[in-house]
Design an enzyme around this catalytic site. Sequence first.
Site, mmCIF file in Angstrom:
data_model
loop_
_atom_site.group_PDB
_atom_site.id
_atom_site.type_symbol
_atom_site.label_atom_id
_atom_site.label_comp_id
_atom_site.label_asym_id
_atom_site.label_seq_id
_atom_site.Cartn_x
_atom_site.Cartn_y
_atom_site.Cartn_z
ATOM 1 C CE1 TYR A 158 -3.468 -2.535 -0.097
ATOM 2 C CE2 TYR A 158 -3.970 -2.070 2.186
ATOM 3 C CZ TYR A 158 -4.248 -2.745 1.020
ATOM 4 O OH TYR A 158 -5.307 -3.618 0.967
ATOM 5 C CB SER A 188 -14.444 -2.300 -2.784
ATOM 6 O OG SER A 188 -14.870 -1.250 -3.620
ATOM 7 C CB ALA A 230 -19.390 -0.601 -5.262
ATOM 8 N N GLY A 231 -16.318 1.101 -4.110
ATOM 9 C CA GLY A 231 -15.429 2.183 -4.514
ATOM 10 C C GLY A 231 -16.144 3.485 -4.780
ATOM 11 N N GLY A 232 -17.289 3.688 -4.126
ATOM 12 C CA GLY A 232 -18.087 4.890 -4.333
ATOM 13 C C GLY A 232 -19.101 4.761 -5.451
ATOM 14 C CE LYS A 233 -18.282 0.834 -10.545
ATOM 15 N NZ LYS A 233 -17.902 -0.377 -11.312
ATOM 16 C CG PHE A 255 -22.889 6.411 -2.438
ATOM 17 C CD1 PHE A 255 -24.032 6.165 -1.706
ATOM 18 C CD2 PHE A 255 -21.681 5.912 -1.972
ATOM 19 C CE1 PHE A 255 -23.978 5.449 -0.518
ATOM 20 C CE2 PHE A 255 -21.614 5.194 -0.785
ATOM 21 C CZ PHE A 255 -22.764 4.961 -0.061
#
Length: 302
Positions: free
Chosen positions: A53, A213, A216-219, A221
């Site tokens: 990371y 996630s 969903a990685g912000g997807k 919204f």
Amino acid sequence: MDKVKINQYVSFSKVIQGFWRAQDWQWTPQQLNRYLNELVERGITTMDHADIYGDYSCEGVFGEALKLSPQLREEMEIVSKCGIVLPSHRIQGADGHRYNHSKKHIQQSVERSLKELQVDYLDTLLIHRPSPLMDPQEVTEALKILVTEGKVKSFGVSNFNKSQYDLLNQCLVCDKLHITLNQLEVSPYTLDIIEDGTMNHMLKDDVKIMSWSPMAGGKLFDLEDEKAARIMTVISPLTQKYNVTANGIVMAWFNKHPAAIMPVLGTHQIDRIDEAIAGLKITITDQEWFDIYTASLGHDIP
């Protein structure tokens, strides 16, 4: 906050803090230390890392912050991962993108993680991704050494499907070891591991699930995304019914599942953490859970 028992030595908080993007936060050690204290005060005690990371830098950032409050270590569960190699000038031999599950690499990666994190042991070590070149016996040998030396208290995998899990676990159990965790991508938007049986396979063997996630990685919204829009059409009224945010409803959706799914949140905003905690305090109905599920599928259940 209730804990999820991983093995006889380790229990995790139901919500996990992830440090994938910690380098991007550009915080001083003092700022990160304050955040760590705020997390622990709220019962968020499990911290998720990986050697790679932040171009192999995030563990060191965390270590410098933890050094300011060393007593926090005994209140935390620290997870790290190894097995992926990324090109980097920071690490000798990191000259390409590949997987390395050799005994030597696993041991060296753990030693480096301990040094960077400034701790004596990991509560959990995960093999970050499966490799077509993985020798399960070699992984087992590395783990046996790390457990014997007291450097690892529990062991798991990340992104392993059913057959990959079986291959490694069959070798481990022969040495009286056991995969306790599988960190997988799952969310109301991403249902693959539920649909393909991986979730049930883990539940059968009492392997706990960490969800990476979870939003969903912000997807989830993005209302311009047709699938996300369907899901949010269901979630939005529930936020009013239960007086929580959409984040809270997603946490309640995870918490409803019998597999004890533990979402890994990558936020550095304490209000988002509070929203997640609020979601754990409510219980959505079975019908509400299925309404979110079928909205994601795009069709009714049979």
